[in-house]
Design an enzyme around this catalytic site. Structure first.
Site: not given
Length: 421
Positions: A55, A314
């Site tokens: 992110k 992720s």
């Protein structure tokens, strides 16, 4: 103001901006997963990224591109946790003030990390029970104060920032001496998979791009069925990093036009994969970080022996206090833990019969709790039983059927079962 570009060239430009800032994370071979699907499985370790999540790529790319006047107005965002950390880290590096809205479901570990990474420049505001409620509060803040909104996924600048993983992947796979057949990507609001698909389908169109959603928050699947983003009436927040009720207006058409397939994975499978990643590969992954590699278990036989499959890990911001729930979900998913309501008659030997005759193969009792009916008597007992082999359930159920005790199995999905979780 010129509209931000949303194409492969924009991803390459973002990669140049981010190169001195973010890590080119490792691409590691997984013998365990390779054995399951019969081909080489590679893990893209974004859990080892700065802030332990991809992110930060989108957050830094957007905030660093703001004008001095925009940065002086501060930024505001909503996050399930990882995007907030990316914003916090970016603001600390760029000297920008930020307000980060998170829902009450955000794990404490992620909240604490947002504040620590912000180095005094971040105000954390906990509000609402879902990401979408926190998002509405952040939008209202931006409208009220003039702060710049930094969306977690639905902005071209964020999307191309997340997409910078794609050129890294292609270069790393080539260095490994193989060719990438498929990349599996976790999906929440769609920013990561949209960015990857933009670049890959332009530069490496032969690569199959598959999105993976949690079954309890399959908002992209719902959007594709409806022909556009719609809001899910309920969202299971277990996979908190991908628990989005409505996908983005910007991300949806990119996913619709460029992504080959979206599949779903249930929470129990994600939990099992989290434990396997930790115990076998030594990888700490949060639920969303284990989505892609959890899905590959269902894809055995779909690849040739020379194909390389990449799973995006992720994020690795998992709260250690959640591992009890993770283990519970995994055991249930594998058929190794079951719950029953057992009514014991008020007579001698009933409990001994249950222990000796019903649990005749040494099954373990992990929960035993009488359900209280009123002040003078108790009701049936809630009994949790662990098996060392899921195949032994049939024998256990047969012995229960022939027992004089009244025994009722609690099926997964029932209200009482949900309460146990």
């Amino acid at each position: 103001m010129n509209q931000p570009r949303l194409d492969a060239d924009a991803v390459d430009a973002a990669a140049e901006i981010l190169r001195p800032v973010v890590r080119c994370t490792e691409l590691e071979h997984s013998p365990r997963l390779s054995a399951i699907v019969g081909t080489s499985v590679l893990l893209k370790r974004e859990n080892r990224q700065t802030t332990r999540s991809y992110k930060v790529r989108g957050a830094f790319h957007l905030i660093s591109g703001l004008s001095a006047e925009e940065q002086a107005r501060a930024v505001v965002t909503a996050s399930a946790g990882n995007h907030g950390q990316g914003v916090a880290w970016s603001c600390a590096r760029l000297g920008v003030e930020a307000r980060v809205y998170v829902p009450t479901t955000t794990p404490r570990q992620k909240r604490q990390r947002i504040l620590a990474l912000g180095e005094g420049r971040v105000e954390l505001i906990v509000t609402g029970t879902s990401y979408d409620e926190a998002g509405a509060a952040a939008l209202a803040d931006a409208d009220r104060t003039g702060a710049v909104l930094v969306p977690p996924f639905d902005d071209p600048r964020v999307i191309v920032g997340q997409g910078t993983i794609a050129p890294e992947l292609v270069e790393q796979v080539a260095q490994a001496g193989t060719a990438m057949h498929t990349v599996l990507v976790p999906v929440g609001g769609g920013g990561l998979i949209a960015g990857l698909a933009l670049w890959l389908k332009d530069r490496r169109p032969e690569v199959r791009v598959v999105g993976v959603e949690p079954l309890g928050a399959a908002s992209m699947t719902a959007a594709l069925s409806a022909g556009g983003p719609i809001s899910l009436p309920e969202v299971d927040t277990f996979v908190d990093g991908a628990a989005v009720a409505r996908v983005g207006e910007v991300t949806f058409p990119v996913v619709r036009d460029l992504v080959d397939e979206i599949i779903t994975v249930e929470a129990g499978a994600v939990s099992t994969e989290m434990l396997d990643l930790y115990q076998v590969e030594g990888i700490v992954a949060e639920p969303a970080g284990a989505l892609a590699s959890a899905a590959i278990r269902t894809m055995a036989g779909e690849f040739g022996s020379d194909d390389a499959v990449v799973c995006i890990v992720s994020g690795g911001n998992n709260d250690v206090s959640r591992y009890g729930e993770i283990l519970e979900r995994s055991l249930i998913h594998q058929g190794l833990r079951h719950y029953f309501m057992v009514t014991f008659p008020q007579q001698p030997g009933a409990l001994r019969h249950f222990l000796q005759d019903v649990l005749a193969e040494g099954e373990d009792i992990v929960v035993f709790d009488y359900v209280k009916k009123n002040n003078r008597e108790t009701g049936p007992a809630l009994v949790g039983i662990d098996l060392d082999d899921a195949a032994k359930l049939a024998g256990l159920l047969e012995r229960m059927e022939h027992s004089p005790l009244h025994i009722e199995q609690i099926p997964p999905g029932s209200p009482l079962f949900s309460f146990l979780m």
